[in-house]
Design an enzyme around this catalytic site. Structure first.
Site, PDB file in Angstrom:
ATOM      1  N   GLY A  14      50.989  54.507  22.415  1.00 44.84           N
ATOM      2  CA  GLY A  14      49.861  54.422  21.472  1.00 44.84           C
ATOM      3  C   GLY A  14      50.286  54.744  20.049  1.00 44.84           C
ATOM      4  O   GLY A  14      49.457  55.042  19.194  1.00 44.84           O
ATOM      5  N   GLY A  17      48.498  53.143  17.257  1.00 42.78           N
ATOM      6  CA  GLY A  17      47.039  53.296  17.243  1.00 42.78           C
ATOM      7  C   GLY A  17      46.577  54.250  16.157  1.00 42.78           C
ATOM      8  O   GLY A  17      47.375  54.775  15.372  1.00 42.78           O
ATOM      9  N   TYR A 139      35.522  57.908  31.006  1.00 47.50           N
ATOM     10  CA  TYR A 139      36.681  58.248  30.181  1.00 47.50           C
ATOM     11  C   TYR A 139      37.096  59.701  30.420  1.00 47.50           C
ATOM     12  O   TYR A 139      38.271  59.996  30.646  1.00 47.50           O
ATOM     13  CB  TYR A 139      36.334  58.023  28.708  1.00 47.50           C
ATOM     14  CG  TYR A 139      37.471  58.307  27.771  1.00 47.50           C
ATOM     15  CD1 TYR A 139      38.662  57.609  27.866  1.00 47.50           C
ATOM     16  CD2 TYR A 139      37.357  59.283  26.780  1.00 47.50           C
ATOM     17  CE1 TYR A 139      39.714  57.872  27.006  1.00 47.50           C
ATOM     18  CE2 TYR A 139      38.399  59.549  25.916  1.00 47.50           C
ATOM     19  CZ  TYR A 139      39.575  58.831  26.032  1.00 47.50           C
ATOM     20  OH  TYR A 139      40.616  59.097  25.174  1.00 47.50           O
ATOM     21  N   LYS A 143      40.999  61.488  31.936  1.00 46.77           N
ATOM     22  CA  LYS A 143      41.851  62.431  31.204  1.00 46.77           C
ATOM     23  C   LYS A 143      41.938  63.758  31.950  1.00 46.77           C
ATOM     24  O   LYS A 143      42.949  64.452  31.899  1.00 46.77           O
ATOM     25  CB  LYS A 143      41.304  62.631  29.790  1.00 46.77           C
ATOM     26  CG  LYS A 143      41.415  61.399  28.925  1.00 46.77           C
ATOM     27  CD  LYS A 143      42.876  61.114  28.624  1.00 46.77           C
ATOM     28  CE  LYS A 143      43.071  60.019  27.606  1.00 46.77           C
ATOM     29  NZ  LYS A 143      44.444  59.867  27.174  1.00 46.77           N
ATOM     30  N   ASN A 168      36.268  65.137  18.581  1.00 38.88           N
ATOM     31  CA  ASN A 168      36.054  63.810  17.973  1.00 38.88           C
ATOM     32  C   ASN A 168      36.901  63.638  16.704  1.00 38.88           C
ATOM     33  O   ASN A 168      36.814  64.456  15.790  1.00 38.88           O
ATOM     34  CB  ASN A 168      34.577  63.626  17.592  1.00 38.88           C
ATOM     35  CG  ASN A 168      33.678  63.507  18.801  1.00 38.88           C
ATOM     36  OD1 ASN A 168      34.013  64.001  19.878  1.00 38.88           O
ATOM     37  ND2 ASN A 168      32.544  62.851  18.647  1.00 38.88           N
ATOM     38  N   HIS A 182      33.081  55.317  17.111  1.00 42.48           N
ATOM     39  CA  HIS A 182      32.426  56.613  17.213  1.00 42.48           C
ATOM     40  C   HIS A 182      31.513  56.769  16.002  1.00 42.48           C
ATOM     41  O   HIS A 182      31.541  55.979  15.070  1.00 42.48           O
ATOM     42  CB  HIS A 182      33.486  57.730  17.215  1.00 42.48           C
ATOM     43  CG  HIS A 182      34.071  57.975  18.563  1.00 42.48           C
ATOM     44  ND1 HIS A 182      33.407  58.673  19.535  1.00 42.48           N
ATOM     45  CD2 HIS A 182      35.252  57.609  19.104  1.00 42.48           C
ATOM     46  CE1 HIS A 182      34.157  58.738  20.616  1.00 42.48           C
ATOM     47  NE2 HIS A 182      35.281  58.086  20.390  1.00 42.48           N
TER      48      HIS A 182
HETATM   49  P1  GDP Z   1      30.059  60.913  21.788  1.00 43.17           P
HETATM   50  O1  GDP Z   1      30.547  62.022  20.910  1.00 43.17           O
HETATM   51  O2  GDP Z   1      30.932  60.657  22.950  1.00 43.17           O
HETATM   52  O3  GDP Z   1      28.625  61.093  22.186  1.00 43.17           O
HETATM   53  O4  GDP Z   1      30.175  59.541  20.961  1.00 43.17           O
HETATM   54  P2  GDP Z   1      29.714  58.950  19.553  1.00 43.17           P
HETATM   55  O5  GDP Z   1      30.592  59.433  18.461  1.00 43.17           O
HETATM   56  O6  GDP Z   1      29.645  57.471  19.748  1.00 43.17           O
HETATM   57  O7  GDP Z   1      28.213  59.473  19.321  1.00 43.17           O
HETATM   58  C1  GDP Z   1      27.911  60.761  18.873  1.00 43.17           C
HETATM   59  C2  GDP Z   1      26.451  60.865  18.515  1.00 43.17           C
HETATM   60  O8  GDP Z   1      26.193  60.112  17.323  1.00 43.17           O
HETATM   61  C3  GDP Z   1      25.453  60.358  19.571  1.00 43.17           C
HETATM   62  O9  GDP Z   1      24.371  61.261  19.631  1.00 43.17           O
HETATM   63  C4  GDP Z   1      24.980  59.035  18.976  1.00 43.17           C
HETATM   64  O10 GDP Z   1      23.694  58.644  19.400  1.00 43.17           O
HETATM   65  C5  GDP Z   1      24.999  59.369  17.480  1.00 43.17           C
HETATM   66  N1  GDP Z   1      25.000  58.197  16.595  1.00 43.17           N
HETATM   67  C6  GDP Z   1      24.130  57.995  15.579  1.00 43.17           C
HETATM   68  N2  GDP Z   1      24.341  56.795  15.016  1.00 43.17           N
HETATM   69  C7  GDP Z   1      25.386  56.238  15.651  1.00 43.17           C
HETATM   70  C8  GDP Z   1      26.064  54.982  15.519  1.00 43.17           C
HETATM   71  O11 GDP Z   1      25.733  54.136  14.684  1.00 43.17           O
HETATM   72  N3  GDP Z   1      27.121  54.769  16.371  1.00 43.17           N
HETATM   73  C9  GDP Z   1      27.525  55.693  17.288  1.00 43.17           C
HETATM   74  N4  GDP Z   1      28.582  55.423  18.089  1.00 43.17           N
HETATM   75  N5  GDP Z   1      26.863  56.875  17.476  1.00 43.17           N
HETATM   76  C10 GDP Z   1      25.817  57.136  16.673  1.00 43.17           C
END
Ligand code: GDP
Length: 320
Positions: A14, A17, A139, A143, A168, A182
């Site tokens: 990776g 990446g 996922y 891991k 994150n 994300h």
């Molecule tokens: P997680 O940390 O595995 O839940 O993944 P994400 O980073 O995709 O999402 C984190 C939080 O951000 C969740 O509560 C989503 O609903 C919120 N969120 C708000 N707006 C967005 C968006 O446009 N995209 C994503 N991916 N998440 C969003």
């Protein structure tokens, strides 16, 4: 003075990446000889390709940073691909590492492996205290199995490895595709585009209440290289994060402010929130990495990320 990295042979899966690229940069700066297997040459989901990679490019240290991953959207749409590719790749990479006598393996894990329904900051000792959150189980579990494999391989084969649990990530080079991204990358793209087009509203997913922790990708790469050098306990994973919780609402306001967008927010509560709290306890990280903690504040990291995204928009948008 020659550093302990000089002449060390390191393979980074990776390594092209989002995260791996920064790990490679740091290792090369320290004087290591780095090899990055390309997917077209080595399909790491097969043991044959993993063996070929490690026989053709023997290494002292293997950083397994390759993963198929993404935000809450991809977890809904591609659970099987997430499950199969990460599980099989992890199992085969470790198996090839032990068959070719790699001295140390650094596995890159994820906070999605933690129980998804605990309250408070997530401690390494809590890894097995409950089920993963349903939104990230496919996922997260793959891991987690790598952490099991690490312990089994130490016991039976004496393979040295460590398991790092990353929070994150965000920053330049991330996936900005709305179906994969994300939350940080998703919001950066939404607000920059809304500011450019003067759109009246921006849609944000969920309720805004979930709490997340965000680490700038370059800081995370620093921690990985440091842990590769200083951490050796295969029996206990090590968290890598900031330890700072931020609600999605606070994050949204911070990205909005940094983007200069003046319109309104619309919260789409038909979209999932995911886990209500995902923040790591970084006490052991600070102890084990000799006081290190991530130097980039969320505010500075967001500013750098937005600046990079604006300057590289076409390239960023084209990437899956
Ligand atoms: P997680 O940390 O595995 O839940 O993944 P994400 O980073 O995709 O999402 C984190 C939080 O951000 C969740 O509560 C989503 O609903 C919120 N969120 C708000 N707006 C967005 C968006 O446009 N995209 C994503 N991916 N998440 C969003």
């Amino acid at each position: 003075m020659r550093s302990s990295w000089t002449e060390k042979r390191v393979t980074v899966t990776g390594g092209n990446g989002f995260l791996g690229r920064h790990v490679v940069k740091r290792l090369e700066r320290l004087g290591a000889q780095v090899f990055v297997p390309r997917q077209r040459d080595y399909n790491l989901t097969t043991l044959e390709a993993c063996m070929r990679c490690m026989l053709e490019h023997p290494c002292d240290l293997l950083v397994h940073a390759a993963a198929y991953y993404g935000g809450i959207g991809i977890n809904v749409n591609e659970p099987a691909k997430l499950y199969y590719s990460n599980l099989v790749m992890g199992a085969n990479v470790m198996e090839a590492a032990r068959l070719t006598h790699v001295a140390k393996v650094v596995n890159i894990g994820t906070a999605c492996s933690y129980p998804g329904y605990l309250e408070g900051h997530l401690k390494e000792a809590d890894l097995w205290s409950g089920p993963c959150h349903a939104s990230v189980v496919n996922y997260g579990l793959t891991k987690k199995m790598l952490a099991v494999q690490s312990q089994a391989y130490l016991k039976q084969y004496g393979l040295k490895s460590i398991h790092l649990i990353l929070t994150n990530l965000y920053g330049p080079g991330d996936s900005y595709n709305p179906e994969r991204s994300h939350v940080v990358a998703a919001l950066v793209r939404k607000f920059v585009e809304a500011e450019m087009s003067k759109a009246p509203t921006v849609e944000v997913w969920g309720t805004g209440k979930p709490v997340r922790e965000f680490i700038y990708v370059e800081d995370c790469a620093d921690a990985i290289v440091l842990a590769a050098e200083k951490y050796d306990d295969a029996a206990m994973p090590l968290n890598i994060g900031t330890g700072i919780g931020t609600t999605i609402r606070e994050l949204t306001e911070a990205v909005q402010a940094a983007s200069g967008y003046k319109g309104k927010l619309v919260w789409n509560t038909d979209k999932p929130d995911g886990a209500m709290m995902k923040v790591l306890d970084v006490t052991r990280m600070k102890q084990q990495l000799e006081g290190w903690s991530p130097p980039t504040s969320l505010r500075d990291g967001l500013e750098k990320t937005i600046k990079w995204y604006r300057a590289n928009k076409a390239e960023a948008d084209a990437k899956w």
